[in-house]
Design an enzyme around this catalytic site. Structure first.
Site, PDB file in Angstrom:
ATOM      1  N   HIS A  54       0.802  -1.189   0.082  1.00 50.01           N
ATOM      2  CA  HIS A  54       0.135  -0.222   0.093  1.00 50.01           C
ATOM      3  C   HIS A  54       0.830   1.113   0.052  1.00 50.01           C
ATOM      4  O   HIS A  54       1.015   1.988   0.907  1.00 50.01           O
ATOM      5  CB  HIS A  54      -0.861  -0.079   1.245  1.00 50.01           C
ATOM      6  CG  HIS A  54      -2.205   0.794   1.139  1.00 50.01           C
ATOM      7  ND1 HIS A  54      -2.217   2.285   1.515  1.00 50.01           N
ATOM      8  CD2 HIS A  54      -3.350   0.570   0.500  1.00 50.01           C
ATOM      9  CE1 HIS A  54      -3.329   2.646   1.279  1.00 50.01           C
ATOM     10  NE2 HIS A  54      -4.089   1.726   0.764  1.00 50.01           N
ATOM     11  N   PHE A  55       1.366   1.690  -1.042  1.00 49.83           N
ATOM     12  CA  PHE A  55       1.652   1.115  -2.322  1.00 49.83           C
ATOM     13  C   PHE A  55       3.140   1.059  -2.502  1.00 49.83           C
ATOM     14  O   PHE A  55       3.667   1.873  -2.269  1.00 49.83           O
ATOM     15  CB  PHE A  55       0.880   1.955  -3.451  1.00 49.83           C
ATOM     16  CG  PHE A  55      -0.745   2.143  -3.083  1.00 49.83           C
ATOM     17  CD1 PHE A  55      -1.493   1.129  -3.498  1.00 49.83           C
ATOM     18  CD2 PHE A  55      -1.245   3.376  -2.512  1.00 49.83           C
ATOM     19  CE1 PHE A  55      -2.891   1.509  -3.413  1.00 49.83           C
ATOM     20  CE2 PHE A  55      -2.486   3.556  -2.319  1.00 49.83           C
ATOM     21  CZ  PHE A  55      -3.427   2.424  -2.772  1.00 49.83           C
TER      22      PHE A  55
END
EC number: 4.2.1.59
Length: 181
Positions: A54-55
């Site tokens: 993420h991410f």
């Protein structure tokens, strides 16, 4: 007029909340007043496991975890205001209204959560919450938590090896029968 500042360190937080790594999202309580408010800290580290996905290349603290961190702060305020629970009881995150995200939280940020008691009714306690980084609002929400009652002891279920055969499942024993209408 002077006010007493109440702080809680990690050992005291661990004594109040059931959460543990990697889901404990409150590192320290800066101050609180029972039945009124609580200010807590979450130090956001690049080493948090969720940043792997993420991410990749653009790590952002997930918004749902900002809400969870604020909910954990409400749990601490509830414990400090209402006292310790009976064995088997918990404060559950019961609902959220009007959640708004204003800007991303990234590794290296120190997130301050400020939660305030609004009201208690029928076993639900309502709180408002604001999360800030460097004095700038990153999230606001209204949250509810519910105090659970101790669960009744579960019935013991004994499954004998001859009850389930590889090619036959006895629905009345292993899987409850659901009748279609």
């Amino acid at each position: 007029m002077t006010t007493d500042t109440h702080t809680l360190h990690i050992e005291e937080i661990l004594d109040l909340l059931p959460h543990r790594f990697p889901f404990l999202l409150v590192d320290r309580v800066l101050d609180f007043e029972e039945g009124k408010f609580l200010r807590a800290v979450k130090n956001v580290s690049f080493n948090e496991p969720f940043f792997q996905g993420h991410f990749p290349g653009k790590p952002i603290f997930p918004g749902v975890l900002i809400l969870e961190a604020m909910a954990q702060a409400t749990g601490i305020l509830a414990f400090k205001s209402r006292g310790k629970l009976e064995p088997g009881e918990l404060y559950y995150f019961a609902g959220i209204d009007e959640a708004r995200f204003k800007r991303p939280v990234v590794p290296g940020d120190q997130m301050i959560m400020e939660v305030e008691f609004v009201k208690e009714r029928r076993g639900l306690t309502r709180f408002t919450g604001v999360a800030k980084v460097d004095g700038e609002i990153v999230c606001t929400a209204t949250m509810m938590c519910a105090r659970s009652k101790p669960a009744a002891p579960a019935e013991s279920v004994v499954v004998k090896p001859d009850v389930v055969k590889p090619d036959v499942v006895k629905p009345d024993v292993v899987n409850p029968v659901v009748k279609e209408s």
